[in-house]
Write a protein that holds these residues in place. Structure first.
Motif, mmCIF file in Angstrom:
data_model
loop_
_atom_site.group_PDB
_atom_site.id
_atom_site.type_symbol
_atom_site.label_atom_id
_atom_site.label_comp_id
_atom_site.label_asym_id
_atom_site.label_seq_id
_atom_site.Cartn_x
_atom_site.Cartn_y
_atom_site.Cartn_z
ATOM 1 N N UNK A 54 0.723 -1.212 -0.103
ATOM 2 C CA UNK A 54 -0.129 -0.134 0.064
ATOM 3 C C UNK A 54 0.994 1.140 0.228
ATOM 4 N N UNK A 55 0.227 2.530 -0.389
ATOM 5 C CA UNK A 55 0.984 3.720 -0.246
ATOM 6 C C UNK A 55 1.978 3.769 -1.344
ATOM 7 N N UNK A 56 1.587 3.421 -2.591
ATOM 8 C CA UNK A 56 2.580 3.404 -3.512
ATOM 9 C C UNK A 56 3.377 4.814 -3.925
ATOM 10 N N UNK A 57 2.787 5.746 -3.754
ATOM 11 C CA UNK A 57 3.583 6.890 -3.866
ATOM 12 C C UNK A 57 4.602 7.242 -3.052
ATOM 13 N N UNK A 58 4.112 7.150 -1.688
ATOM 14 C CA UNK A 58 5.089 7.119 -0.534
ATOM 15 C C UNK A 58 6.336 6.123 -0.847
ATOM 16 N N UNK A 59 6.094 4.982 -1.206
ATOM 17 C CA UNK A 59 7.123 4.032 -1.379
ATOM 18 C C UNK A 59 8.079 4.310 -2.512
ATOM 19 N N UNK A 98 -1.638 5.127 -12.004
ATOM 20 C CA UNK A 98 -2.527 3.909 -12.539
ATOM 21 C C UNK A 98 -1.734 2.872 -13.168
ATOM 22 N N UNK A 99 -0.832 3.424 -14.312
ATOM 23 C CA UNK A 99 -0.311 2.703 -15.095
ATOM 24 C C UNK A 99 0.967 1.881 -14.441
ATOM 25 N N UNK A 100 1.559 2.663 -13.463
ATOM 26 C CA UNK A 100 2.602 1.836 -12.619
ATOM 27 C C UNK A 100 1.948 0.917 -12.041
ATOM 28 N N UNK A 101 0.797 0.768 -11.430
ATOM 29 C CA UNK A 101 0.289 -0.331 -11.006
ATOM 30 C C UNK A 101 0.174 -1.573 -11.717
ATOM 31 N N UNK A 102 -0.256 -1.545 -12.765
ATOM 32 C CA UNK A 102 -0.401 -2.189 -14.013
ATOM 33 C C UNK A 102 0.838 -2.738 -14.446
ATOM 34 N N UNK A 103 1.896 -1.937 -14.431
ATOM 35 C CA UNK A 103 3.212 -2.255 -15.116
ATOM 36 C C UNK A 103 3.979 -3.136 -14.065
#
Length: 391
Positions: free
Chosen positions: A232-237, A380-385
């Motif tokens: 979770x918290x993709x941006x912070x990580x 959103x694209x980064x999550x899929x990638x």
């Protein structure tokens, strides 16, 4: 209270990602090569090329058909200057022209027959200096000392002529033309070309390192790396994962600027603090470009293949090779879209012009738009990638 708890959790996630990535980076030879070994090696090579500060000892063919004491004096003084290195062509003009066509010499100086005789007779013989302009500034710089020497020779000969004629030296007309060069950077390679080169090359290493770091979390390399972003918290990580490299490359550029001052005698006119701030924003902007390349390509090899094209475009349209104001409107639009353009403008303001603080703040503001816009596009694209699945 809920906001405070959320901020604490995000801070913990950032620190966790930062520490994990830092441990990985210190053990990775790829990061060592990209982060400081190759950049410093290239800096040493570039410093060797630009060590003189400007072009010196440009080879120039000389055809002296007079062989008088006055022509030898002129050639001796020109050869003693810093820009031209004279090579006498005993075979005459055909041989000198052949050397110019073959780019063995960048200029051709022709002293006509009866040069000294015509000078002492009060006539003005024509000494021809041709230079090859196909090689950018090389040919032009070989002529830099000649105009001053010709003027000096004229000052020395005029009293001799006046004494021979029994007349006083006539006074010159009180008309003068003054040329002043503002911010004379283009004539000094240390202050302009070398500085721009190391800033431009930094972008190359930042983008490649960013793609490499992100690829370790992609499906094709996931088994060899901790899944820092698969939570979770993709941006912070993501910020925590890239932050060590932001610090690394920002420090690298400041070290290179320090070496530029210490080794090559460059002088920083403005604020080092604003130069550091602009550098950090520039590195983050370059990381944003690396992120875009990573998420919109099928694999890391496709992303790497596009880096060279983007770096070439950045160099061409940044204003270093071609003045931005001389470009057509589409090219100017490309120039303003390049982070290198804004970084060089901001750094040159501080490095050369002692610009006020609002200049540095404006450059940082423009560079900060790149990561903000990139994250909105890429979230959103980064999550899929990454084949994201929240844990």
């Amino acid at each position: 209270m809920a906001l405070v708890e959320q901020l604490k959790r995000d801070a913990w996630r950032f620190v966790q990602a930062f520490n994990t990535e830092t441990r990985l980076a210190t053990r990775s030879w790829t990061i060592h090569w990209l982060g400081w070994i190759w950049p410093l090696l290239l800096f040493v090579v570039i410093s060797g090329i630009y060590k003189a500060g400007t072009l010196q000892d440009m080879p120039v063919s000389v055809v002296d058909e007079d062989h008088s004491s006055l022509s030898r004096q002129l050639l001796r003084q020109l050869d003693a200057g810093p820009h031209a290195q004279l090579v006498t062509q005993t075979a005459g003009l055909p041989e000198a022209l052949r050397h110019m066509q073959a780019a063995d010499q960048y200029g051709l100086l022709y002293v006509p027959r009866d040069f000294e005789k015509d000078v002492l007779a009060g006539r003005r013989p024509s000494v021809q200096f041709y230079y090859n302009s196909l090689f950018y500034a090389a040919g032009f710089y070989s002529t830099q000392d000649f105009a001053g020497l010709a003027a000096l020779l004229d000052q020395q000969v005029r009293p001799v002529l006046a004494a021979g004629m029994g007349k006083p030296v006539p006074s010159l007309a009180s008309v003068s033309v003054s040329f002043e060069s503002l911010y004379n950077a283009s004539g000094n390679y240390i202050y302009y070309q070398q500085f721009a080169a190391i800033v431009h090359l930094l972008q190359l290493f930042v983008i490649i390192a960013t793609i490499h770091v992100l690829a370790r979390e992609a499906p094709e390399l996931r088994a060899s790396s901790p899944h820092i972003l698969r939570a979770k918290a993709l941006g912070v990580r993501l910020l925590g994962k890239l932050a060590p490299y932001t610090l690394l490359f920002s420090t690298l550029l400041m070290v290179e600027l320090f070496l530029l001052v210490v080794l090559n005698g460059a002088v920083i006119k403005g604020s080092v603090g604003w130069m550091l701030a602009i550098t950090i924003c520039y590195v983050v902007a370059a990381q944003a470009i690396g992120l875009l390349l990573f998420i919109f390509t099928a694999n890391r090899f496709s992303a790497y293949s596009l880096v060279g094209m983007l770096i070439g475009i950045a160099q061409t349209y940044s204003g270093v090779l071609i003045p931005t104001l001389a470009m057509p409107l589409p090219a100017q639009a490309i120039s303003y879209l390049e982070p290198l353009t804004h970084c060089l403008n901001g750094l040159f303001d501080q490095f050369l012009r002692e610009a006020p603080a609002n200049s540095g703040a404006y450059a940082c503001l423009k560079l900060s738009l790149y990561p903000l816009v990139t994250y909105m596009i890429a979230k959103q694209r980064l999550r899929k990638r990454l084949d994201f699945s929240p844990a």
